[in-house]
Design a protein around this motif. Structure first.
Motif, mmCIF file in Angstrom:
data_model
loop_
_atom_site.group_PDB
_atom_site.id
_atom_site.type_symbol
_atom_site.label_atom_id
_atom_site.label_comp_id
_atom_site.label_asym_id
_atom_site.label_seq_id
_atom_site.Cartn_x
_atom_site.Cartn_y
_atom_site.Cartn_z
ATOM 1 N N GLU A 201 19.613 -45.179 4.562
ATOM 2 C CA GLU A 201 18.389 -45.663 4.113
ATOM 3 C C GLU A 201 17.172 -45.039 4.035
ATOM 4 O OE1 GLU A 201 17.805 -48.797 2.558
ATOM 5 O OE2 GLU A 201 19.959 -48.804 2.822
ATOM 6 N N ARG A 202 17.327 -43.987 4.937
ATOM 7 C CA ARG A 202 16.446 -42.728 5.159
ATOM 8 C C ARG A 202 15.923 -41.976 3.686
ATOM 9 N NH1 ARG A 202 13.076 -41.955 9.461
ATOM 10 N NH2 ARG A 202 13.721 -39.571 9.947
ATOM 11 N N PRO A 203 16.749 -41.639 3.065
ATOM 12 C CA PRO A 203 16.457 -41.088 1.733
ATOM 13 C C PRO A 203 15.273 -41.930 0.706
ATOM 14 C CG PRO A 203 18.709 -40.319 2.092
ATOM 15 C CD PRO A 203 18.144 -41.440 3.240
ATOM 16 N N LYS A 204 15.939 -43.289 0.545
ATOM 17 C CA LYS A 204 14.983 -44.059 -0.063
ATOM 18 C C LYS A 204 13.716 -44.377 0.373
ATOM 19 C CE LYS A 204 17.340 -47.765 -1.519
ATOM 20 N NZ LYS A 204 17.805 -49.256 -1.206
ATOM 21 N N GLU A 205 13.536 -44.330 1.840
ATOM 22 C CA GLU A 205 12.348 -44.417 2.428
ATOM 23 C C GLU A 205 11.472 -43.217 2.307
ATOM 24 O OE1 GLU A 205 13.299 -44.929 6.493
ATOM 25 O OE2 GLU A 205 14.027 -46.983 6.221
ATOM 26 N N PHE A 206 12.165 -41.988 2.377
ATOM 27 C CA PHE A 206 11.446 -40.839 2.022
ATOM 28 C C PHE A 206 11.061 -40.852 0.596
ATOM 29 C CE2 PHE A 206 12.347 -39.725 6.266
ATOM 30 C CZ PHE A 206 11.273 -39.148 6.743
ATOM 31 N N ALA A 207 11.648 -41.179 -0.411
ATOM 32 C CA ALA A 207 11.411 -40.970 -1.838
ATOM 33 C C ALA A 207 10.389 -41.802 -2.081
ATOM 34 C CB ALA A 207 12.666 -41.551 -2.552
ATOM 35 N N LYS A 208 10.093 -42.914 -1.505
ATOM 36 C CA LYS A 208 9.176 -43.931 -1.504
ATOM 37 C C LYS A 208 7.700 -43.095 -1.279
ATOM 38 C CE LYS A 208 7.305 -48.376 -0.758
ATOM 39 N NZ LYS A 208 6.031 -48.197 -0.020
ATOM 40 N N LEU A 209 7.585 -42.456 -0.090
ATOM 41 C CA LEU A 209 6.591 -41.866 0.273
ATOM 42 C C LEU A 209 6.412 -40.526 -0.600
ATOM 43 C CD1 LEU A 209 4.370 -41.336 2.364
ATOM 44 C CD2 LEU A 209 6.392 -39.910 3.945
ATOM 45 N N GLN A 210 7.325 -39.950 -1.040
ATOM 46 C CA GLN A 210 6.941 -38.598 -1.796
ATOM 47 C C GLN A 210 6.410 -39.180 -3.192
ATOM 48 O OE1 GLN A 210 10.998 -37.883 -1.614
ATOM 49 N NE2 GLN A 210 11.101 -36.885 0.167
ATOM 50 N N ARG A 211 6.850 -40.245 -3.667
ATOM 51 C CA ARG A 211 6.333 -40.724 -4.981
ATOM 52 C C ARG A 211 4.857 -41.277 -4.716
ATOM 53 N NH1 ARG A 211 10.671 -43.849 -8.644
ATOM 54 N NH2 ARG A 211 12.319 -42.594 -8.079
ATOM 55 N N GLU A 212 4.358 -41.428 -3.413
ATOM 56 C CA GLU A 212 3.008 -41.867 -3.019
ATOM 57 C C GLU A 212 2.034 -40.450 -2.890
ATOM 58 O OE1 GLU A 212 3.186 -44.091 0.388
ATOM 59 O OE2 GLU A 212 3.861 -45.718 -0.498
ATOM 60 N N ILE A 213 2.880 -39.421 -2.520
ATOM 61 C CA ILE A 213 2.170 -38.239 -2.334
ATOM 62 C C ILE A 213 2.037 -37.326 -3.541
ATOM 63 C CG2 ILE A 213 2.348 -35.816 -1.372
ATOM 64 C CD1 ILE A 213 3.705 -37.048 1.215
ATOM 65 N N LEU A 214 3.060 -37.175 -4.413
ATOM 66 C CA LEU A 214 2.726 -36.321 -5.568
ATOM 67 C C LEU A 214 2.035 -36.703 -6.751
ATOM 68 C CD1 LEU A 214 6.587 -35.432 -6.353
ATOM 69 C CD2 LEU A 214 4.544 -34.087 -5.618
ATOM 70 N N PRO A 215 1.529 -38.014 -6.815
ATOM 71 C CA PRO A 215 0.421 -38.265 -7.816
ATOM 72 C C PRO A 215 -0.736 -37.898 -7.445
ATOM 73 C CG PRO A 215 2.116 -40.179 -7.724
ATOM 74 C CD PRO A 215 2.500 -39.323 -6.553
ATOM 75 N N ALA A 216 -1.195 -38.082 -6.055
ATOM 76 C CA ALA A 216 -2.436 -37.671 -5.606
ATOM 77 C C ALA A 216 -2.470 -36.119 -5.604
ATOM 78 C CB ALA A 216 -2.286 -37.865 -3.880
ATOM 79 N N ALA A 217 -1.228 -35.319 -5.452
ATOM 80 C CA ALA A 217 -1.452 -33.892 -5.670
ATOM 81 C C ALA A 217 -1.600 -33.438 -7.465
ATOM 82 C CB ALA A 217 -0.127 -33.261 -5.365
ATOM 83 N N ALA A 218 -0.922 -34.138 -8.076
ATOM 84 C CA ALA A 218 -1.125 -34.011 -9.552
ATOM 85 C C ALA A 218 -2.709 -34.019 -9.985
ATOM 86 C CB ALA A 218 -0.228 -34.806 -10.327
ATOM 87 N N ALA A 219 -3.154 -35.304 -9.373
ATOM 88 C CA ALA A 219 -4.712 -35.460 -9.703
ATOM 89 C C ALA A 219 -5.554 -34.313 -9.155
ATOM 90 C CB ALA A 219 -4.966 -37.057 -9.009
ATOM 91 N N MET A 220 -5.171 -33.577 -8.242
ATOM 92 C CA MET A 220 -5.884 -32.534 -7.619
ATOM 93 C C MET A 220 -5.668 -31.244 -8.363
ATOM 94 S SD MET A 220 -6.235 -33.354 -3.654
ATOM 95 C CE MET A 220 -4.676 -33.990 -3.207
ATOM 96 N N LEU A 221 -4.810 -31.127 -9.386
ATOM 97 C CA LEU A 221 -4.166 -29.955 -9.784
ATOM 98 C C LEU A 221 -5.253 -29.742 -11.244
ATOM 99 C CD1 LEU A 221 -2.315 -27.561 -9.857
ATOM 100 C CD2 LEU A 221 -0.639 -29.129 -11.316
ATOM 101 N N SER A 222 -5.815 -28.513 -11.206
ATOM 102 C CA SER A 222 -6.661 -28.186 -12.371
ATOM 103 C C SER A 222 -5.888 -28.048 -13.730
ATOM 104 C CB SER A 222 -7.487 -27.137 -11.957
ATOM 105 O OG SER A 222 -6.732 -25.819 -12.025
ATOM 106 N N PRO A 223 -6.405 -28.295 -14.907
ATOM 107 C CA PRO A 223 -5.580 -28.038 -16.014
ATOM 108 C C PRO A 223 -5.086 -26.547 -16.112
ATOM 109 C CG PRO A 223 -7.533 -29.168 -16.485
ATOM 110 C CD PRO A 223 -7.588 -28.851 -15.200
#
Length: 459
Positions: A201-223
């Protein structure tokens, strides 16, 4: 292989097919040990000349070396001078594939313990900003120590949730690294204890966390900015699956090719959403390279780079504080822009430029801690010593690596000093191992009072 979970082995057999036997055989090989040179302080070529270790260049890392287990570089005084970071060879790859130029605004979003942040900071050459974030307070403290040990002067060390940072830094950073929390499958050989915590179950749990982190990173990335996502797992769900999710949810992002190496493998589109762009991802397999498992994907955001002016976020210095600081720095060959000097409480800091004028996020450090103001005098701090060069300070105690006083200094003991060993007969001395600062001492009548921080001392 008996210590590895059966469900993991079964999945790897399905993923690798004909290559599985080579993958399985790699676990009977000894792990590789890696050392990455701090190019802020010394070049790889110069380090090889002074190194007492058995070094072999890591071919895909310009400043990386394999070393022998018996070398024990963590016990050598050069380690305490911040000349290198000990890091698994494959784990050096993400920071090496994110192109950094002096002056960039760089964010390492999941930065502890600092292996990747220290490399990003070194490549900034003191220009621009390194924001290093870690959500765990205890791990953030370890991160701060490593950044200070490396002598990185332009850092902003944060202790905040990614979504909160996204609210504070919209499209601010032009380079972002997300070495995401993951199931750690690629580290099973290096650290068998990680395998003991793994479940299917660990990969599924971490994939959920990664999908929460990456949109925040994308929002902080300049054009026009670059975002590098990496994990140390083999799981398609956490790798191609998460990359597919980010591409689908952020149409302004696209994948770029990375600098290659003969042992790198392409991503597998069928392990994601079938998008052929996933071929641009990189997988590192332990049976194809001298390192552990890793995964990387490099994104770019569409658009032209935004011009973020470096607003002066510092508070005006009181005249009496500046007078005390100027008395100490007047003969140091390390000019300060006094507009970037700030006193908070009793501590003096040299802020990065640009220094973001933001409110709200929790942080451990903004800028280089110069030292402390105490009763009309200034006591220089450990971070300042490690950010200096031997030539910056007018009076130095330079010790050879084999001098027994080096270890005594690192243990916090007082030292006897001969008159000819320092330019000044008393006062603060920059204690160095050869040409590289270790910290401060205060000389009084031939006895050096040790100023090495208590929390850093060896036992």
């Amino acid at each position: 292989m008996n210590q590895l979970p059966d469900a993991f082995l079964s999945r790897m057999k399905e993923m690798l097919k004909d290559e599985y036997s080579a993958f399985e055989a790699s676990y009977s090989l000894p792990r590789q040990y890696g050392l990455r040179v701090n190019t802020l302080k010394i070049s790889p070529e110069e380090f090889q000349k002074i190194s007492p270790f058995h070094l072999t260049p890591i071919p895909w890392i310009p400043n990386g070396f394999f070393y022998s287990e018996e070398d024990r570089p963590a016990r050598h005084p050069y380690y305490y001078a911040g000349l290198y970071y000990l890091q698994e060879p494959s784990a050096m790859s993400p920071a090496s594939r994110l192109e950094i130029q002096p002056g960039d605004r760089v964010l390492d979003l999941c930065a502890a313990p600092g292996g990747k942040a220290t490399e990003l900071g070194a490549r900034l050459r003191g220009e621009g900003l390194l924001a290093a974030n870690e959500i765990s307070n205890s791990r953030a403290k370890a991160l701060l120590k490593n950044i200070e040990l490396f002598g990185i002067p332009n850092s902003f060390v944060l202790n905040e949730a990614p979504y909160r940072l996204a609210e504070v830094f919209p499209e601010y950073f032009n380079k972002i690294l997300v070495d995401a929390p993951c199931s750690g499958e690629g580290m099973f050989r290096k650290d068998p204890a990680v395998a003991g915590t793994w479940t299917s179950e660990r990969p599924k749990e971490f994939a959920k966390l990664q999908r929460e982190i990456l949109p925040a990173a994308a929002a902080m990335l300049s054009p026009g900015g670059l975002l590098l996502y990496s994990t140390c797992t083999f799981s398609p769900e956490e790798n191609e699956g998460v990359v597919s999710f980010l591409l689908e949810s952020n149409p302004k992002l696209h994948l770029l090719h990375m600098e290659g190496y003969e042992g790198f493998s392409q991503g597998i589109p069928d392990w994601g959403n079938g998008n052929p762009e996933l071929l641009k991802c990189v997988r590192i397999w332990p049976h194809r390279m001298n390192g552990e498992g890793h995964f990387m994907a490099l994104f770019q955001k569409e658009g032209s780079s935004l011009n973020h002016s470096g607003a002066d976020a510092s508070l005006p210095l009181r005249k009496e504080d500046r007078k005390i600081l100027e008395a100490f720095f007047q003969d140091i060959v390390m000019p300060l822009d006094w507009r970037r000097v700030e006193v908070r409480g009793s501590k003096a800091y040299y802020l990065p430029s640009p220094s973001p004028a933001v409110r709200g996020p929790r942080f451990l450090r903004n800028g280089l801690c110069l030292g402390e103001l105490k009763k009309n005098r200034f006591e220089p701090g450990q971070p300042l010593a490690l950010a200096m060069k031997k030539s910056h300070y007018p009076s130095v105690l330079s010790l050879a690596p084999e001098d027994p006083r080096v270890i005594r200094y690192l243990k916090g003991e007082t030292l006897s000093v001969e008159r000819h060993e320092t330019s000044r007969p008393d006062g603060y001395q920059l204690v160095c191992i050869k040409d590289f600062p270790l910290g401060w001492g205060k000389l009084v009548r031939g006895v050096l009072k040790n100023k090495y921080p208590a929390g850093w001392r060896i036992r």
